[in-house]
Design a protein around this motif. Structure first.
Motif, mmCIF file in Angstrom:
data_model
loop_
_atom_site.group_PDB
_atom_site.id
_atom_site.type_symbol
_atom_site.label_atom_id
_atom_site.label_comp_id
_atom_site.label_asym_id
_atom_site.label_seq_id
_atom_site.Cartn_x
_atom_site.Cartn_y
_atom_site.Cartn_z
ATOM 1 N N MET A 118 -61.230 -37.867 60.625
ATOM 2 C CA MET A 118 -60.413 -37.367 61.729
ATOM 3 C C MET A 118 -60.675 -35.885 61.996
ATOM 4 S SD MET A 118 -56.930 -39.579 61.263
ATOM 5 C CE MET A 118 -56.245 -39.185 62.856
ATOM 6 N N LYS A 119 -60.753 -35.081 60.949
ATOM 7 C CA LYS A 119 -61.055 -33.661 61.157
ATOM 8 C C LYS A 119 -62.484 -33.491 61.653
ATOM 9 C CE LYS A 119 -61.508 -29.102 59.268
ATOM 10 N NZ LYS A 119 -61.939 -28.362 58.121
ATOM 11 N N ALA A 120 -63.422 -34.201 61.044
ATOM 12 C CA ALA A 120 -64.821 -34.092 61.454
ATOM 13 C C ALA A 120 -64.984 -34.487 62.922
ATOM 14 C CB ALA A 120 -65.703 -34.963 60.556
ATOM 15 N N TRP A 121 -64.319 -35.548 63.325
ATOM 16 C CA TRP A 121 -64.398 -36.018 64.710
ATOM 17 C C TRP A 121 -63.781 -34.996 65.659
ATOM 18 C CZ3 TRP A 121 -66.981 -40.098 66.673
ATOM 19 C CH2 TRP A 121 -66.702 -40.473 67.981
ATOM 20 N N SER A 122 -62.643 -34.446 65.258
ATOM 21 C CA SER A 122 -61.952 -33.488 66.134
ATOM 22 C C SER A 122 -62.734 -32.188 66.307
ATOM 23 C CB SER A 122 -60.543 -33.188 65.625
ATOM 24 O OG SER A 122 -60.598 -32.420 64.440
ATOM 25 N N THR A 123 -63.535 -31.826 65.305
ATOM 26 C CA THR A 123 -64.337 -30.602 65.414
ATOM 27 C C THR A 123 -65.715 -30.881 65.998
ATOM 28 O OG1 THR A 123 -65.240 -30.806 63.166
ATOM 29 C CG2 THR A 123 -63.171 -29.543 63.436
ATOM 30 N N GLY A 124 -66.036 -32.149 66.191
ATOM 31 C CA GLY A 124 -67.328 -32.515 66.758
ATOM 32 C C GLY A 124 -68.484 -32.398 65.793
ATOM 33 N N ASP A 125 -68.181 -32.348 64.511
ATOM 34 C CA ASP A 125 -69.239 -32.200 63.500
ATOM 35 C C ASP A 125 -69.109 -33.316 62.472
ATOM 36 O OD1 ASP A 125 -71.265 -31.362 61.869
ATOM 37 O OD2 ASP A 125 -70.283 -29.516 61.228
ATOM 38 N N CYS A 126 -69.521 -34.514 62.846
ATOM 39 C CA CYS A 126 -69.355 -35.670 61.960
ATOM 40 C C CYS A 126 -70.362 -35.713 60.828
ATOM 41 C CB CYS A 126 -69.411 -36.962 62.766
ATOM 42 S SG CYS A 126 -67.943 -37.174 63.796
ATOM 43 N N ASP A 127 -71.420 -34.905 60.916
ATOM 44 C CA ASP A 127 -72.393 -34.861 59.829
ATOM 45 C C ASP A 127 -71.943 -33.944 58.709
ATOM 46 O OD1 ASP A 127 -74.117 -36.637 61.040
ATOM 47 O OD2 ASP A 127 -75.140 -35.047 62.155
ATOM 48 N N ASN A 128 -71.075 -33.014 59.018
ATOM 49 C CA ASN A 128 -70.528 -32.097 58.024
ATOM 50 C C ASN A 128 -69.012 -32.215 58.106
ATOM 51 O OD1 ASN A 128 -73.083 -30.844 57.169
ATOM 52 N ND2 ASN A 128 -73.158 -30.182 59.300
ATOM 53 N N GLY A 129 -68.319 -31.142 57.862
ATOM 54 C CA GLY A 129 -66.865 -31.170 58.017
ATOM 55 C C GLY A 129 -66.227 -32.299 57.252
ATOM 56 N N GLY A 130 -65.058 -32.680 57.674
ATOM 57 C CA GLY A 130 -64.369 -33.777 57.035
ATOM 58 C C GLY A 130 -63.867 -33.465 55.645
ATOM 59 N N ASP A 131 -63.634 -32.193 55.373
ATOM 60 C CA ASP A 131 -63.208 -31.805 54.034
ATOM 61 C C ASP A 131 -61.696 -31.836 53.882
ATOM 62 O OD1 ASP A 131 -62.891 -29.706 55.787
ATOM 63 O OD2 ASP A 131 -63.517 -28.171 54.363
ATOM 64 N N GLU A 132 -60.989 -32.234 54.929
ATOM 65 C CA GLU A 132 -59.535 -32.375 54.854
ATOM 66 C C GLU A 132 -59.167 -33.830 55.103
ATOM 67 O OE1 GLU A 132 -57.492 -29.621 57.369
ATOM 68 O OE2 GLU A 132 -58.691 -27.938 56.667
ATOM 69 N N TRP A 133 -58.319 -34.350 54.233
ATOM 70 C CA TRP A 133 -57.957 -35.755 54.305
ATOM 71 C C TRP A 133 -56.495 -35.972 54.685
ATOM 72 C CZ3 TRP A 133 -60.112 -38.051 49.096
ATOM 73 C CH2 TRP A 133 -61.492 -37.855 49.033
ATOM 74 N N GLY A 134 -55.778 -34.914 55.005
ATOM 75 C CA GLY A 134 -54.336 -34.992 55.201
ATOM 76 C C GLY A 134 -53.876 -36.035 56.201
ATOM 77 N N GLN A 135 -54.487 -36.075 57.383
ATOM 78 C CA GLN A 135 -54.058 -37.035 58.400
ATOM 79 C C GLN A 135 -54.254 -38.474 57.927
ATOM 80 O OE1 GLN A 135 -56.551 -34.985 61.495
ATOM 81 N NE2 GLN A 135 -54.834 -35.590 62.807
ATOM 82 N N GLU A 136 -55.391 -38.733 57.313
ATOM 83 C CA GLU A 136 -55.672 -40.087 56.855
ATOM 84 C C GLU A 136 -54.738 -40.497 55.715
ATOM 85 O OE1 GLU A 136 -57.906 -37.698 57.331
ATOM 86 O OE2 GLU A 136 -59.650 -38.470 58.407
ATOM 87 N N ILE A 137 -54.401 -39.551 54.857
ATOM 88 C CA ILE A 137 -53.462 -39.838 53.761
ATOM 89 C C ILE A 137 -52.115 -40.245 54.340
ATOM 90 C CG2 ILE A 137 -52.160 -38.839 51.824
ATOM 91 C CD1 ILE A 137 -55.036 -39.243 51.074
ATOM 92 N N LEU A 138 -51.625 -39.493 55.310
ATOM 93 C CA LEU A 138 -50.332 -39.816 55.923
ATOM 94 C C LEU A 138 -50.362 -41.185 56.596
ATOM 95 C CD1 LEU A 138 -49.317 -36.344 57.412
ATOM 96 C CD2 LEU A 138 -48.344 -37.500 55.411
ATOM 97 N N LEU A 139 -51.435 -41.494 57.310
ATOM 98 C CA LEU A 139 -51.538 -42.793 57.973
ATOM 99 C C LEU A 139 -51.633 -43.932 56.968
ATOM 100 C CD1 LEU A 139 -53.911 -41.749 60.868
ATOM 101 C CD2 LEU A 139 -51.522 -42.501 61.087
ATOM 102 N N THR A 140 -52.357 -43.708 55.885
ATOM 103 C CA THR A 140 -52.461 -44.731 54.844
ATOM 104 C C THR A 140 -51.110 -44.963 54.181
ATOM 105 O OG1 THR A 140 -54.786 -44.149 54.497
ATOM 106 C CG2 THR A 140 -53.700 -45.401 52.746
ATOM 107 N N GLU A 141 -50.382 -43.884 53.915
ATOM 108 C CA GLU A 141 -49.026 -44.026 53.368
ATOM 109 C C GLU A 141 -48.130 -44.787 54.343
ATOM 110 O OE1 GLU A 141 -48.294 -40.257 50.412
ATOM 111 O OE2 GLU A 141 -48.001 -39.912 52.550
ATOM 112 N N GLN A 142 -48.267 -44.496 55.633
ATOM 113 C CA GLN A 142 -47.475 -45.197 56.647
ATOM 114 C C GLN A 142 -47.804 -46.689 56.638
ATOM 115 O OE1 GLN A 142 -47.973 -43.608 60.587
ATOM 116 N NE2 GLN A 142 -46.661 -45.163 61.514
ATOM 117 N N ALA A 143 -49.089 -47.023 56.485
ATOM 118 C CA ALA A 143 -49.494 -48.430 56.429
ATOM 119 C C ALA A 143 -48.879 -49.125 55.216
ATOM 120 C CB ALA A 143 -51.022 -48.540 56.390
ATOM 121 N N VAL A 144 -48.929 -48.484 54.059
ATOM 122 C CA VAL A 144 -48.371 -49.076 52.840
ATOM 123 C C VAL A 144 -46.856 -49.236 52.977
ATOM 124 C CG1 VAL A 144 -47.978 -48.700 50.372
ATOM 125 C CG2 VAL A 144 -50.245 -48.292 51.353
#
Length: 171
Positions: free
Chosen positions: A46-72
């Motif tokens: 999500m961070k990598a996509w939002s910054t437009g750098d999908c080959d790098n970036g992506g070092d923050e997982w916060g949004q995905e963690i929250l969504l995964t917790e919401q799913a559980v």
């Protein structure tokens, strides 16, 4: 949320067990049931996509963690409860601080490395396509290193963990 904080989220499940599948009664058809299938939490995308750098970036997982917790949480509120939950697809996109990636699906033990990243492929519990036996990989993580060992199912049942792995857990 940092990667360390994200890791803490998943430690909350430590010690929980699901023994329904090991029960003899689960081997017989008892009627209809349902399960939940989720896909691609892809931590870091999500961070990598939002910054437009999908080959790098992506070092923050916060949004995905929250969504995964919401799913559980949503799954845990269901009534009747699903028989099980399976998570497929890409689990992570970026790997902050990751030194090894563990996977399966090849039905034999394999692996390699690229730069400072080890790729470890574990053989199957089920059908073997190589010379390995039906088994599981035990992975011990300390502050300094990652040690992994593949055990046959019989070996793990009879002997348990090797002493050197137990010793690492005491450090």
């Amino acid at each position: 949320m940092s990667a360390a904080e994200a890791g803490d989220v998943f430690h909350r499940a430590r010690g929980r067990t699901l023994d329904a599948f090991s029960s003899e009664k689960e081997r017989e058809w008892k009627g209809p049931f349902y399960f939940i299938q989720g896909a691609d939490p892809q931590f870091g995308l999500m961070k990598a996509w939002s910054t437009g750098d999908c080959d790098n970036g992506g070092d923050e997982w916060g949004q995905e963690i929250l969504l995964t917790e919401q799913a559980v949480e949503a799954i845990n509120k269901l009534n009747p409860k699903p028989k099980f939950f399976v998570l497929c697809g890409d689990l992570i996109h970026a790997m902050p601080g990751i030194r090894a990636v563990f996977s399966g699906h090849y039905h034999r033990n394999a692996g390699g490395s690229y730069q400072d990243l080890d790729m470890v492929v574990s053989s199957a519990i089920g059908c073997q396509l190589g010379k390995d036996t039906h088994g599981l990989r035990v992975v011990v993580i300390t502050a300094e290193k990652i040690v992994h060992r593949y055990y046959s199912l019989d070996e793990l049942s009879k002997r348990g963990l090797d002493e050197d792995l137990k010793q690492l857990l005491k450090e």
